[in-house]
Write an enzyme that holds these catalytic residues in place. Sequence first.
Site, PDB file in Angstrom:
ATOM      1  N   ASP A   7       0.873  -1.172   0.000  1.00 26.87           N
ATOM      2  CA  ASP A   7       0.000   0.000   0.000  1.00 26.87           C
ATOM      3  C   ASP A   7       0.911   1.223   0.000  1.00 26.87           C
ATOM      4  O   ASP A   7       1.369   1.669   1.050  1.00 26.87           O
ATOM      5  CB  ASP A   7      -0.902   0.002   1.235  1.00 26.87           C
ATOM      6  CG  ASP A   7      -1.754   1.257   1.328  1.00 26.87           C
ATOM      7  OD1 ASP A   7      -2.165   1.780   0.271  1.00 26.87           O
ATOM      8  OD2 ASP A   7      -2.006   1.720   2.457  1.00 26.87           O
ATOM      9  N   GLU A  66      -1.449  -1.682  -4.444  1.00 26.44           N
ATOM     10  CA  GLU A  66      -2.684  -0.916  -4.546  1.00 26.44           C
ATOM     11  C   GLU A  66      -2.451   0.274  -5.466  1.00 26.44           C
ATOM     12  O   GLU A  66      -1.442   0.974  -5.360  1.00 26.44           O
ATOM     13  CB  GLU A  66      -3.153  -0.440  -3.177  1.00 26.44           C
ATOM     14  CG  GLU A  66      -4.530   0.205  -3.248  1.00 26.44           C
ATOM     15  CD  GLU A  66      -5.099   0.480  -1.883  1.00 26.44           C
ATOM     16  OE1 GLU A  66      -6.039  -0.226  -1.492  1.00 26.44           O
ATOM     17  OE2 GLU A  66      -4.593   1.398  -1.220  1.00 26.44           O
ATOM     18  N   ASP A 139      -2.352   1.541   7.187  1.00 24.18           N
ATOM     19  CA  ASP A 139      -1.545   1.242   5.997  1.00 24.18           C
ATOM     20  C   ASP A 139      -1.160  -0.238   5.985  1.00 24.18           C
ATOM     21  O   ASP A 139      -1.051  -0.849   4.927  1.00 24.18           O
ATOM     22  CB  ASP A 139      -0.254   2.077   5.986  1.00 24.18           C
ATOM     23  CG  ASP A 139      -0.515   3.556   6.111  1.00 24.18           C
ATOM     24  OD1 ASP A 139      -0.832   4.179   5.091  1.00 24.18           O
ATOM     25  OD2 ASP A 139      -0.419   4.078   7.235  1.00 24.18           O
TER      26      ASP A 139
END
Length: 157
Positions: A7, A66, A139
């Site tokens: 991420d 992501e 996160d």
Amino acid sequence: MRILGIDPGSRKCGYAIISHASNKLSLITAGFINITTTRLQEQILDLIEALDCLLDRYEVNEVAIEDIFFGYNPKSVIKLAQFRGALSLKILERIGNFSEYTPLQVKKALTGNGKAAKEQVAFMVKRLLNITSEIKPLDISDAIAVAITHAQRLKLH
């Protein structure tokens, strides 16, 4: 099979490595890369060096990242895109390929709702991997969710 979920962020980059074997998922490690330097070039180098360390330490077979959410201010999006580009290049060099998932795809894969809150995603991550402790910051749970999304996609193909 080991899957690295990432991420990307401009201050913290969440990561998670999960094992996907015999239709069972388990968490190997998760955390975040804290980006503390102020110069962009140093930030990119710190990020790539940390990724190299992860790839050296764990035998990762697949990587999922992501995709960038475009709701931020333009300057942040540009910086995040530079980080993502550096990550992508390093992954291509080391692994040879990676998959990308939008936040909507990740949320839908874990909760069934593409507009779910980050807390709902974190709840499902804990439930799917039988994690009892709190996952902070978000996160980290986002990175785990990206890895789980990729594992689900692999199972379907």
